[in-house]
Design a protein around this motif. Sequence first.
Motif, PDB file in Angstrom:
ATOM      1  N   GLN A 169       0.832  -1.210   0.000  1.00  0.00           N
ATOM      2  CA  GLN A 169       0.000   0.000   0.000  1.00  0.00           C
ATOM      3  C   GLN A 169       0.869   1.264   0.000  1.00  0.00           C
ATOM      4  OE1 GLN A 169      -2.282  -1.118   3.451  1.00  0.00           O
ATOM      5  NE2 GLN A 169      -4.063  -1.750   2.233  1.00  0.00           N
ATOM      6  N   GLN A 170       1.975   1.230   0.729  1.00  0.00           N
ATOM      7  CA  GLN A 170       2.907   2.365   0.718  1.00  0.00           C
ATOM      8  C   GLN A 170       3.559   2.507  -0.654  1.00  0.00           C
ATOM      9  OE1 GLN A 170       5.329   1.253   4.128  1.00  0.00           O
ATOM     10  NE2 GLN A 170       4.354   2.833   5.388  1.00  0.00           N
ATOM     11  N   CYS A 172       2.190   1.726  -3.413  1.00  0.00           N
ATOM     12  CA  CYS A 172       1.131   2.264  -4.267  1.00  0.00           C
ATOM     13  C   CYS A 172       1.075   3.788  -4.154  1.00  0.00           C
ATOM     14  CB  CYS A 172      -0.203   1.635  -3.874  1.00  0.00           C
ATOM     15  SG  CYS A 172      -1.553   1.959  -5.014  1.00  0.00           S
ATOM     16  N   GLU A 173       1.191   4.281  -2.941  1.00  0.00           N
ATOM     17  CA  GLU A 173       1.159   5.732  -2.699  1.00  0.00           C
ATOM     18  C   GLU A 173       2.368   6.440  -3.320  1.00  0.00           C
ATOM     19  OE1 GLU A 173       1.013   6.021   1.505  1.00  0.00           O
ATOM     20  OE2 GLU A 173      -0.979   5.103   1.688  1.00  0.00           O
TER      21      GLU A 173
END
Length: 224
Positions: A169-170, A172-173
């Motif tokens: 998720q990090q 992705c950011e």
Amino acid sequence: MGILYIVPTPVGNMEDMTLRAIRILKEADVVLAEDTRTSGILLKHFEIKQHLMSHHKFNEHGTSAAVVERLLAGQTVALISDAGTPGISDPGFFLVREAVKAGIEVQTLPGATAFVPALVSSGLPCDRFCFEGFLPQKKGRQTKLQSLVDEERTMIFYESPYRVLKTLQQFCEVFGADRQVSCCREISKVHEESVRGTLEEVIAHFKEHEPRGEFVIVLAGKPS
């Protein structure tokens, strides 16, 4: 003067142990192990009865001097980690450096390293890559990720199953939802699996399927 051997051990399948690695461990005067209980199982499997000494990241600065003295006295020392090649996200660098400083011969056997099969089977370019190992868990994590924003080479990370989803998720950011990634787990074991796709797709997969086993995350570099 003795020789310091750096000996890779299987990351999964016991059959990945090389004949030379078995011979060196049987001939060594002492075997340094990250965890003597874990390595004891391996040595017993191959009927290796050499003396085991504990050598890990919490004591290597204190024990290396004594190991160098053994080597200078003519003993043969073999260093192993729990799995894979010592020095690659495992203890090893400090002892090798001290041995080299003392003029001792250091030989590293070719063998198992988790990131190589993960990279080659990822389907991502493997002619140029950078190995980042484990990211900082807290302090410096975002700074490290930001430093890789313009990295064009394929990037390789190690991660535990408990942090895989958070890490993706990090990513992705920082790198964008459409960046290609391959998550390889349980390398060389019965349940080996690679999950490939965009970061968005792989995140969706692990939201439905709980991550299990140790992971190698192979992330595409920035398109040139």
